[in-house]
Each structure stands twice: as structure tokens, then as C-alpha cells.
Write an enzyme that holds these catalytic residues in place. Structure first.
Site, PDB file in Angstrom:
ATOM      1  N   GLU A 210      13.201  26.570  -3.207  1.00  0.00           N
ATOM      2  CA  GLU A 210      14.254  25.748  -2.637  1.00  0.00           C
ATOM      3  C   GLU A 210      13.619  24.732  -1.697  1.00  0.00           C
ATOM      4  O   GLU A 210      12.434  24.833  -1.365  1.00  0.00           O
ATOM      5  CB  GLU A 210      15.290  26.598  -1.906  1.00  0.00           C
ATOM      6  CG  GLU A 210      14.738  27.426  -0.767  1.00  0.00           C
ATOM      7  CD  GLU A 210      15.779  28.389  -0.199  1.00  0.00           C
ATOM      8  OE1 GLU A 210      16.858  28.531  -0.773  1.00  0.00           O
ATOM      9  OE2 GLU A 210      15.480  28.994   0.838  1.00  0.00           O
ATOM     10  N   HIS A 249      19.634  29.115   4.154  1.00  0.00           N
ATOM     11  CA  HIS A 249      18.468  29.829   4.649  1.00  0.00           C
ATOM     12  C   HIS A 249      17.820  29.088   5.815  1.00  0.00           C
ATOM     13  O   HIS A 249      17.807  27.852   5.860  1.00  0.00           O
ATOM     14  CB  HIS A 249      17.426  29.980   3.536  1.00  0.00           C
ATOM     15  CG  HIS A 249      17.820  31.009   2.529  1.00  0.00           C
ATOM     16  ND1 HIS A 249      17.308  31.009   1.252  1.00  0.00           N
ATOM     17  CD2 HIS A 249      18.660  32.047   2.598  1.00  0.00           C
ATOM     18  CE1 HIS A 249      17.829  32.019   0.581  1.00  0.00           C
ATOM     19  NE2 HIS A 249      18.658  32.665   1.373  1.00  0.00           N
TER      20      HIS A 249
END
Length: 294
Positions: A210, A249
Site C-alpha cells: 500500500e 493504517h
């Protein structure tokens, strides 16, 4: 074969009497994971879903010397102490589900684990699963079936999604590892790939990255230098994320060009890694690569 967890895994649950500890202990037991003991200070002598509870890790290991893995459901302020307690009791694999642990504390217990020749999986991880053998984590077990695709991911939800899409396309998983979504984690993509490279059951690795940080770029640099390698299919989440905004996150944030979607995709492609543009395309590339004669 499998990596990190298998039929020989014997699990201790730290924080077993908490809401999440109890829920996932029951689900892991239902999956077939061998959970032999739990720990919660002050709750020693009790039993949770048939699992004996001890006050300390040392007591649990003394009564159950077969314990070789711990999973931590302890709240963030106390989780580092729980990890140290597991390591000092001689446990060599510690899966840290807990999120929101301060980065400097993670750095310290990861360093301590290395000094003990132990492995930290996480923190902020869904755990690790070798389908049909053992699940040490919080993932839905029914999404994972045995096969020859290794999965390593920074995202819990995308780990489940990728496995489900592989399953729908007729592919199973050897082991799926969530390294965790925090900026600092015990295992890196390189660490997990090296384990898959030595695993005869794994023919191909799916890497789910990511935006944010440089973990994917570091893996690309490492992979490019390998003389012998298994194919890797990568997917990078966060293509449309605006710069400077944290996306879920703690590690998923882009500043300038560092850690951007483009920098990761370009680095991976330069190293010879297949990059999927969508989750759907992952299974298509996996099918194409695995059908190519070796």
C-alpha cells in the site's frame, strides 16, 4: 510444507479473557488450531472455552512446555510488556494483533526479539494462516483453502479479499502472512519471501502493499538482486489517495513523492515483478504465470 505455522504449532493466547481474546480463541479452536493455554494476570486458575488460564507466561510454559507460539490480544499500553514476557519465557514466534502501539516501543521489542532469535509477526496484523493446518490470527478461515500461492500483505482486509478471489479462480494458499500495517513491523516483505522461497509447496508469491513508507521499494531492490527467484505478483492499494492524508493504517501516508503509488509500482516493475492494476487482475496474472512451463 508451510511457513511460520503448521500442524506442529502449539499456541498460547495472551489476553485470553478479554473480549477479543475470548472471541478469537474460540474461532481458532473451531478452525483446528492447537491452543493449549492462555494468560491474563489475576485470572489464573480459570478456564476459557476449555483452555486453562495462567497468571504469567512463565507459569503457562512450565505447565505446557510444548508451547512454541504466542498470540497477543493485550491492549496497546500493556502489549509491549506482554511481548517481552513471551520472549523471556523462550517463545520464538509472537503474533501481535494489537494496534496503536507507539513506534519507538515496537522498535525496542523487535530489536529484543532479534537478540533472542525470535520472530515478531505484527504488530497491527491479522496474523498468519496455513490453510488446513493452523490459524494464528483473526482472519475468516473459510476464505483460505490449501494451495501453492503464498500471500504476504500489509493489510488484513485485503489479505482476505485476495485469498477469496484466488479461491474463486481455483487457486489455494500455502500460507498467508499479514506483516502488519504499522510503519515498523517485526517481519519485512523480504523476510517472508525468503521463507516462501525455501517452501517447496509455494510456487508463486502474491505481495499486497500500500502507499506510504518504502517497504515495497526495498523489496523490489532486494528481489532484483536475486539470482534465483519465484515469481511475485504485486498489488499496491491507495492509487487514488490524496497526498498528506493518512489512509487507515498508520504507515499508509504519502509525503511528496516518497511512498507514492507510482514510485512503488515503478520500482516493482523494474525488478521484474508483475503488478496488478486491480484486485481482480491478481488472479488473472497468477493463472497466466502458473500455466507457463517452468
Amino acid at each position: 510444507m508451510a511457513i511460520l505455522v503448521d500442524e506442529k504449532t502449539r499456541v498460547l493466547v495472551q489476553g485470553i479473557t478479554g473480549k477479543q481474546g475470548m472471541l478469537h480463541t474460540e474461532q481458532m479452536l473451531r478452525y483446528g488450531t492447537r491452543i493449549v493455554a492462555g494468560v491474563t494476570p489475576g485470572k489464573g486458575g480459570s478456564t476459557i472455552v476449555g483452555v486453562p488460564v495462567y497468571n504469567t507466561v512463565a507459569e503457562a510454559v512450565d505447565k505446557h512446555p510444548e508451547i512454541n507460539t504466542s498470540i497477543v490480544f493485550v491492549p496497546a499500553p500493556y502489549a509491549p510488556d506482554a511481548v517481552y514476557e513471551a520472549l523471556d519465557a523462550g517463545i520464538k514466534k509472537v503474533v501481535v494483533i494489537t494496534e496503536h502501539i507507539p513506534v519507538h516501543e515496537t522498535i525496542e521489542f523487535v530489536r529484543y526479539a532479534l537478540s533472542k532469535q525470535a520472530v515478531i509477526i505484527g504488530p497491527n496484523t491479522p496474523g498468519v494462516i496455513s490453510p488446513g493446518k493452523s490459524k494464528v490470527g483473526i482472519m475468516p478461515g473459510e476464505y483460505f483453502k490449501p494451495g501453492n500461492v503464498g500471500v504476504v500483505s500489509r493489510s488484513g482486509t485485503l489479505t482476505y479479499e485476495v485469498s477469496l478471489r484466488l479461491l474463486a479462480s481455483g487457486f489455494g494458499v500455502s500460507t498467508a502472512v499479514g506483516i502488519g500495517g504499522d510503519p515498523v513491523t517485526g517481519l519485512s516483505f523480504e523476510d517472508v519471501y525468503e521463507l516462501f522461497a525455501r517452501d517447496d509447496e509455494t510456487r508463486l508469491v502474491v505481495l499486497v502493499g500500500e502507499i506510504g513508507g518504502t517497504k515495497e521499494e526495498r523489496f523490489a531492490e532486494y528481489y532484483a538482486k536475486l539470482s534465483s527467484k519465484k515469481p511475485v505478483v504485486a498489488f499496491i492499494a491507495g492509487k487514488s489517495a490524496p497526498p498528506g492524508r493518512k489512509m487507515g493504517h498508520a504507515g499508509a501516508i504519502v509525503f511528496g513523492s516518497e511512498g507514492s503509488y507510482e514510485s512503488k509500482v515503478n520500482a516493482l516493475r523494474r525488478s521484474g515483478i508483475y503488478v496488478a492494476q486491480s484486485l481482480r487482475e491478481i488472479a488473472e496474472i497468477v493463472a497466466r504465470v502458473l500455466s507457463t512451463p517452468r
